[in-house]
Design an enzyme around this catalytic site. Structure first.
Site, short mmCIF file in Angstrom:
data_model
loop_
_atom_site.label_atom_id
_atom_site.label_comp_id
_atom_site.label_asym_id
_atom_site.label_seq_id
_atom_site.Cartn_x
_atom_site.Cartn_y
_atom_site.Cartn_z
CG HIS A 263 0.09 2.83 -6.78
ND1 HIS A 263 -0.48 2.46 -7.98
CD2 HIS A 263 0.05 4.19 -6.79
CE1 HIS A 263 -0.84 3.54 -8.64
NE2 HIS A 263 -0.53 4.61 -7.94
CG ASP B 115 6.07 8.85 -8.19
OD1 ASP B 115 5.91 10.07 -8.37
OD2 ASP B 115 5.13 8.09 -7.90
CD GLU C 245 1.75 -0.32 -9.53
OE1 GLU C 245 0.86 -0.24 -8.66
OE2 GLU C 245 1.58 0.08 -10.70
CG ASP D 106 -2.45 -0.67 -7.68
OD1 ASP D 106 -2.25 0.41 -7.05
OD2 ASP D 106 -1.68 -1.08 -8.57
#
Ligand code: F6R
Length: 261
Positions: free
Chosen positions: A138, A67, A143, A136
């Site tokens: 990810h 990413d 996400e 979270d």
């Protein structure tokens, strides 16, 4: 999915480094998928040490980024390409021109994302994809709510992730870019081996959800459950929420010699 539980973060880094080193050594043109963030740094350091000791060469390898932030100047130290060069690629003999990432400066970002997926396919696909996990759940910057079949695309970071990553931006989450380009979950699933590393008690909850929770877009890392060759390497602290921790320990301790990670 195989879960390897180690006594501490150093031992986890050693396991991960060994798997990556083997992939680089055994393949004529290996393609390694690189994650940024804190989690893989120990493994990168061990790979650098092996290179410095003359035990490993990556001169025949290529690397692809998982990413990248959108909107940072190319020379910003926290741009993921700069980060991975500084922490890993520039410290081994992997040719810089064979470090690939999405073109986040393109005027046509959707097209740049499609081109990145094509580039990965043209390289022959990723042999080993390193992954961290966000608080979270990810992976990459997919996400919660990300399609489990998603391709490389632009995403908006959650406030939680921007606050988690503020430590790389002098603790100012307003400096953390809001937008990123990330390999999609479908793209990540095409790698031949997914290798996740997570250490510390802050990762216990997302690891438990990813490994033993339901397959769900709310926990993007749970997509590893769909992959035929996924290895999750965690230290005792990050394993604290796993119901089957004793079983994973026993299975790893009695792993047959012929069955490598
Ligand atoms: C980084 C990435 C992220 C991180 C995750 C965990 O390229 O893709 O998914 O792996 O945010 O970050 P750390 O390792 O810093 O806890």
């Amino acid at each position: 999915m195989e879960v390897v539980i180690t006594r501490d973060a150093d031992a986890a880094a050693e396991v991960v480094a060994s798997v990556v080193a083997r992939a680089i050594r055994d393949r004529p043109a290996p393609v390694i998928g690189l994650a940024t963030g804190s989690s893989p740094l120990g493994a990168y350091r061990r790979l650098i040490e092996r290179y410095e000791a003359g035990e490993l060469t990556a001169a025949h390898a290529s690397a692809v980024l998982l990413d990248e932030y959108v909107g940072l100047p190319a020379d910003h130290p926290e741009a993921y390409r700069a980060f991975i060069r500084r922490e890993f690629v520039d410290l081994i003999d992997l040719p810089t021109e064979r470090l690939f990432g999405p073109d986040v400066t393109s005027d046509d970002l959707p097209d740049a994302c499609r081109r990145y997926d094509r580039l990965i396919a043209d390289l022959g696909g990723v042999d080993v994809q390193l992954l961290g996990i966000g608080g979270d759940g990810h992976i990459g910057f997919n996400e919660p709510g990300s399609s489990l079949a998603s391709r490389t695309r632009i995403k908006t970071l959650t406030d939680t992730t921007r606050s988690d990553n503020a430590r790389f931006f002098e603790d100012d989450e307003y400096d953390v870019p809001r937008h990123v380009v990330t390999q999609g979950l479908g793209t990540i699933l095409e790698a031949r081996h997914l290798l996740m590393i997570a250490t510390g008690d802050g990762k216990a909850e997302p690891i438990a959800r990813a490994v033993e929770g339901p397959l769900a877009a709310m926990c993007p890392a749970s997509v590893l459950q769909l992959h035929p060759h996924a290895t999750v390497v965690v230290d005792d602290a990050a394993a604290a929420g796993l119901q089957l921790a004793d079983y994973y320990r026993e299975a790893y301790a009695h792993k047959p010699d012929w069955q490598s990670l």
